[in-house]
Design an enzyme around this catalytic site. Structure first.
Site, short mmCIF file in Angstrom:
data_model
loop_
_atom_site.label_atom_id
_atom_site.label_comp_id
_atom_site.label_asym_id
_atom_site.label_seq_id
_atom_site.Cartn_x
_atom_site.Cartn_y
_atom_site.Cartn_z
CE LYS A 104 -2.68 -0.88 3.54
NZ LYS A 104 -3.77 -0.71 4.54
CE LYS A 125 7.66 -2.37 -1.62
NZ LYS A 125 9.00 -1.77 -1.73
CB SER A 154 -12.20 -16.33 2.80
OG SER A 154 -13.36 -15.60 3.12
CD GLU A 202 -6.21 -11.80 -7.00
OE1 GLU A 202 -6.37 -12.76 -7.77
OE2 GLU A 202 -7.07 -11.42 -6.17
CB THR A 232 -18.10 -3.44 -3.74
OG1 THR A 232 -16.74 -3.04 -3.94
CG2 THR A 232 -18.43 -3.37 -2.26
#
Length: 264
Positions: A21, A23, A52, A141, A154
């Site tokens: 984040k 970077k 998950s 990812e 979303t």
């Protein structure tokens, strides 16, 4: 694994989220400081929930001792204003390939959308994390989307969770139509992209100029030049009401010249 084992297992993944984040946000900040257009609108990141992870491991038949093979425990999302920006972000990632990250492969769900209507561009990377017990390479990812694509994804994700991934056919069809509408919105925005960018740059230029003027006036007040500072403040109020950017720019230069004069 018990709670403590999970906590330790996820440490490098959590660290990777924070580092990635920083970077990508730094790229945006650097481009802005150079007065260049940034294809990155904003960046978010998350660690996949344990439930998950277990669900996906079961689906893909990944043993518990090989969870490192899961490519999306660490997930980064980069949002763009325009669909053309996505390619530019991919280029920025390619520029880092072999340096602080290694690209393993890419998934283009924009030109090859999923049957559900999902559009996004995914880049799977190997990323080295420096932990207290040494270096740990993990998979991550990076999802690159427009704001419209992200809004749709979303909503689709929420509905999928609600219906336990068995979304009724009528709602699926509505989602597909909504995905097409989002795609058309992106297309329309691309058609007037130059006008939008010009307006945004003008607003940012004006905002920065106003900020510098106020800093200059404050500088004069602090140095004891109250009469001069008050005069500039009155001029600023009048010009701001007119909204002329070039006149504001000229006032800024005049204030800077006065500050330089009093310094000498």
């Amino acid at each position: 694994m018990d709670d403590r084992s999970w906590e330790q297992f996820l440490i490098p993944y959590e660290q990777a989220v924070e580092e990635l984040k920083v970077k990508f946000r730094s790229i945006r900040k650097e481009l802005k400081k150079r007065n260049e257009y940034s294809p990155i609108e904003f960046v978010t990141g998350r660690i996949k929930k344990i439930s998950s992870i277990l669900e996906k491991a079961n689906k893909l038949q990944i043993p518990m001792d090989r969870l490192e093979e899961m490519e999306d425990i660490t997930g980064i999302r980069i949002m763009c204003q325009f669909s053309e920006d996505i390619r530019r972000v991919v280029e920025l990632i390619h520029q880092r390939n072999g340096n602080d990250m290694t690209i393993l492969y890419e998934k283009d769900y924009i030109n090859n959308q999923k049957p559900s209507g999902y559009r996004s561009y995914h880049v799977i990377i190997r990323y080295p994390v420096q932990t207290s017990i040494g270096e740990k390479e993990i998979l991550a990812e990076i999802q690159i989307r427009t704001l419209a694509m992200n809004f749709w994804a979303t909503i689709e994700h929420s509905l999928s969770y609600k219906y336990e991934k068995n979304i009724p056919e009528d709602i699926k069809e509505r989602l597909r139509k909504a995905a097409e509408a989002a795609y058309l919105l992106d297309t329309e925005m691309s058609e007037i992209r130059d006008e939008i960018r010009d307006a945004q740059q003008l607003f940012e230029f004006k905002s920065n100029t106003v900020s510098r003027i106020l800093q200059g006036i404050q500088n004069l007040y602090q140095r004891g030049y109250v009469v001069e500072a008050t005069g500039f403040q009155d001029k600023f109020r009048a010009l701001r009401a007119q909204g002329d950017v070039m006149d504001l720019r000229q006032l800024y230069r005049t204030i800077q010249a006065k500050i330089q004069e009093v310094k000498e």
